[in-house]
Design an enzyme around this catalytic site. Structure first.
Site, PDB file in Angstrom:
ATOM      1  NE  ARG B  77      77.843 -37.121 105.270  1.00  0.00           N
ATOM      2  CZ  ARG B  77      77.062 -38.184 105.368  1.00  0.00           C
ATOM      3  NH1 ARG B  77      75.964 -38.136 106.100  1.00  0.00           N
ATOM      4  NH2 ARG B  77      77.370 -39.296 104.755  1.00  0.00           N
ATOM      5  CG  ASN B 291      69.979 -48.739 103.589  1.00  0.00           C
ATOM      6  OD1 ASN B 291      69.255 -49.473 102.907  1.00  0.00           O
ATOM      7  ND2 ASN B 291      69.688 -48.398 104.822  1.00  0.00           N
ATOM      8  CG  ASP B 318      71.499 -41.597  98.232  1.00  0.00           C
ATOM      9  OD1 ASP B 318      71.355 -40.762  99.145  1.00  0.00           O
ATOM     10  OD2 ASP B 318      71.369 -42.820  98.403  1.00  0.00           O
ATOM     11  CG  HIS B 322      80.744 -41.898 104.753  1.00  0.00           C
ATOM     12  ND1 HIS B 322      80.047 -41.596 105.909  1.00  0.00           N
ATOM     13  CD2 HIS B 322      79.882 -42.584 103.969  1.00  0.00           C
ATOM     14  CE1 HIS B 322      78.826 -42.090 105.815  1.00  0.00           C
ATOM     15  NE2 HIS B 322      78.685 -42.679 104.653  1.00  0.00           N
TER      16      HIS B 322
END
Lengths: 337, 437
Positions: B77, B291, B318, B322
């Site tokens: 991030r 996804n 993966d 968040h």
């Protein structure tokens, strides 16, 4: 985690009564019938000189519409007012709450104003469930339509209409015609019809408008209108949104009307006394011929009228279920205002 | 828990009595390991008498000694979305999870399409000193899908490959040119095959569940149609290709047939695809919003079979941390992804305890197989190489409480679940960077 509880379980309290109304899926025959019976008892309120009963007196009901609606919002408002509730109408454009955080903030603010019930319409499937499970579990949440997921009060007023005109569901064949994929109404109708043990539930439309594995949801799929309407007792037409042409789901309104529009000729395949329903607003000449919409078999306007009684039933039942839950939680000396 | 960065003074470390499982050398036996000056100096059968003194001694009896895990897809991030996580927090999480090397996809802000951004990320990771971050460069400028990025410069600046992720490429001709250019310099292209038009507004696997919940579905063809095209272009250009985060049984068949034709093609799956199926989204739980979406049980079975047969060689986290708000909304308004780097080892250890993979197969999927894909000297325990090691305790049962997560992102469906197996200590570049106390 409360989040993982599916809507059909989240909406019931410990004694199996409604405390929210989120979906018609997996509702018992008993509970569905109770809603219809309660609606029946409210049906005369509109004919009284004073069109009010005091069941929700002192309660604050907030109409929280994240999507435009006139008919549904109005009937909810009337239903709440006839139950003597204080009603607040809030229309929110989607852009104002594009972030989840501000949606939660807004709901918490409304809850802080001692609201007792939120009637929620939202463009996202599962939004009322999210609010009931994550944001305001102590407020009764009524789903007034969420995404493609559910529109349970519309389905219940349709059930009320069918029972009123046809009686018992057991021997009925009911066909739902049109855009099933994008329809929350169709999904809730299929669940309610199956819960009420309807003889046969059918959906009719082209493959582009029938969702994946619709049979498992409890409806027989027909791609041909004549075959699908054969011997049915009830025809429910769905509204066709114009934008479906642009997203390559249909070639034209003209071809749709030719194949799936309800004309007098096609209606002749149904039983002679079949009734014609539509959740509105109608696209005349797109999904239904004017002669049929206004004809003797149509009960479309009656649906609107029944909507108020059915919504009164749901609001009063959910409020009493939620109040019972809350008073069980708090100590016996405390009373909700 | 103790953390200590790789920038600290190098100390000699002795690991005694553990079961060393090193797929690169096909080693699976009890061993003592001696580390000094950042390198593995000695590997000897457990209990050998040549006891050299060490600054730190770790008793690994009853535990497994593994090469530090190499994660081919983990978002840190930073730069750009520091409210979701930073290189500091996410590499710390990696260290706690037994991961010593992680590949960072290029969708940072700014995008990793210049040597400067690639260098910045590696420098920040070096300063933090908990794990080595290996950037993957953008295949097109700004990931916009129309102009080639400076792939050679990106490679020179430390990028282990290039990728367009799940972003659109303007047309097939641009894609073909990208692959030709990458092939010129033997760069590995990381595909995440998706046909965005078939995905449409889809948000969960197209299934009975999506019909019931009224959530728009993503058909399998959104992956397979794009994958078939990508494989044909790989065949035409001869580029080395890695396909990440596969979700469908049919994708496994396509990869297997390409491998049989001798194409330089490898593949991975995300750990969570092994744990959950599309049914998990019932109840609108946004922690299961990922996804590609969770698919059917038969897809999951095919993915597991592909791990057994080696068609899929690698498991990635993966990792997508968040902030809370990103998951606190109606399902379709939430962001996709799971914070998974700390649970990569523990959540996939289930494959061993269920008897699906042998310990060597499982460790290979997490270490030397991914290291080989990026052609990087890691994922093994060998004399005179840099010591990157995880000490894993397969017998500890623990509950994943949010306060135990070091990642900024607490968004995992495993929260409050009881898991078998826990990383006990991590050695990165010869330093003990993490130890569970």
């Amino acid at each position: 985690m409360s989040l993982a509880i599916p809507p059909h379980l989240l909406q019931l309290n410990e004694t199996g009564h409604l405390k929210h109304f989120l979906t018609t899926e997996n509702l018992s025959h008993e509970l569905l019938t109770e809603i219809l019976d309660t609606a029946e008892s409210f049906s005369s309120v509109g004919q009284q000189a004073v069109k009010k009963v005091p069941l929700l007196r002192g309660k604050t009901v907030v109409n929280l519409f994240f999507e435009a609606s006139t008919r549904t919002r109005t009937t909810f408002e009337l239903a709440a007012k006839r139950l003597s509730a204080d009603v607040l109408n809030i229309n929110i454009s989607a852009s104002a709450t594009s972030k989840g955080e501000s949606l939660m903030d807004m709901l918490w603010n409304l809850e802080a104003m001692d609201s007792d019930m939120f009637i929620v319409r939202h463009q996202d499937s599962g939004a009322p469930h999210f609010i009931a499970s994550q944001v305001c579990p102590d407020v009764a949440i009524i789903n007034a339509g969420d995404g493609r997921h559910a529109h349970p009060t519309q389905a219940m007023l349709d059930m009320y209409t069918i029972r009123k005109h046809k009686g018992d569901f057991k021997n009925l064949k009911v066909a739902i015609v049109g855009d099933i994929t994008h329809s929350r109404v169709a999904r809730s109708q299929v669940h309610a019809l199956n819960g009420l043990q309807t003889g046969e539930v059918r959906v009719i439309g082209p493959k582009t408008l029938i969702p994946y594995d619709m049979e498992s949801l409890g409806a027989k799929v027909f791609y041909n209108m004549e075959q699908g309407l054969k011997d049915v007792d009830v025809v429910i037409m769905l509204r066709l949104q114009k934008e479906r042409m642009n997203s390559a789901l249909l070639p034209s309104e003209h071809e749709f009307y030719r194949l799936y529009g309800l004309t007098s000729e096609k209606l002749a395949f149904a039983k002679p006394d079949a009734i014609v329903m539509h959740p509105g607003p109608i696209n005349r000449g797109v999904e239904i011929e004017t002669a049929v919409a206004d004809g003797p078999q149509s009960v479309i306007l009656k649906q609107v009228n029944y909507g108020i009684a059915v919504r009164m039933a749901v609001l009063s039942m959910a409020m009493s279920g939620q109040t019972a839950t809350l008073s069980n939680l708090t100590t016996s000396g405390e009373q909700g205002a | 828990m103790n953390f200590s960065p790789t920038t600290s003074l190098s100390k000699s470390i002795k690991i005694t009595g553990g079961r060393l499982i090193d797929p690169a050398s096909d080693h699976d036996a009890l061993a003592d390991i001696y580390i000094a000056d950042g390198l593995v100096q000695e590997i000897s059968p457990a209990g050998s008498k040549n006891a050299k003194p060490a600054d730190i001694t770790i008793d690994a009896s009853g535990k497994w000694v593994l090469p530090g895990a190499v994660d081919l897809c983990a978002r840190v991030r930073e730069p750009g979305e520091e409210y979701k996580g930073t290189i500091h927090t996410e590499t710390k999480a990696a260290a706690a999870g037994g991961i010593t090397h992680l590949c960072c996809p290029p969708d940072t802000q700014p995008v990793i399409d210049s040597a400067a951004v690639a260098a910045l990320i590696q420098e920040r990771a070096h300063q933090s000193g908990y794990a080595q971050v290996l950037p993957i460069g953008a295949m097109t400028q700004g990931l916009q899908g129309s102009q080639l990025s400076e792939m050679h410069s990106l490679h020179s600046a430390g990028c282990v490959g290039v990728s367009q992720l799940r972003r659109a490429v303007k047309d097939n001709r641009v894609l073909l040119r990208c692959l030709e250019y990458a092939a010129t310099f033997n760069l590995t292209v990381f595909f995440q095959s998706v046909d965005l038009s078939l995905q449409g507004d889809g948000i969960v696997h197209e299934s009975f569940t999506s019909t019931r919940l009224g959530l728009p579905g993503i058909p399998r063809s959104a992956e397979t149609v794009a994958l078939a095209r990508d494989l044909l272009l790989v065949e035409q250009t001869g580029v080395t290709a890695h396909f990440g985060q596969l979700s469908c049984a049919r994708s496994v068949e396509l990869i297997a047939s390409a491998q049989q034709r001798g194409l330089p093609v490898t593949a991975d799956i995300a750990a969570h695809q092994l744990l959950f199926t599309e049914k998990s989204v019932d109840g609108f739980n946004s922690q299961f919003h990922v996804n590609p979406p969770f698919r059917s049980e038969s897809d999951q079975r095919a993915l597991i079979n592909a791990l057994q047969s080696g068609v899929i060689s690698t498991i990635t986290s993966d990792h997508q941390p968040h902030e809370t708000a990103a998951k606190s909304a109606p399902f379709s308004a939430t962001e996709a992804g799971i914070s998974a780097i700390e649970t990569l080892l523990t959540s996939t250890y289930k494959l061993v305890s269920d008897g699906v993979l042998t310990p060597l197969q499982w460790v290979s999927c997490l270490t030397n197989a991914p290291a080989n894909i990026i052609n990087f000297d890691a994922g093994k325990v060998a004399i005179n190489t840099t010591a990157n090691i995880s000490i894993f305790d397969p017998n500890t049962e623990w509950t994943l409480a949010p306060e135990l997560l070091h990642s900024e992102g607490k968004n995992t469906p495993l929260l409050n679940h009881t898991i078998m197996g826990q990383n006990h200590a991590t050695i990165c570049q010869g330093r003990l960077v993490y130890q569970l106390t």
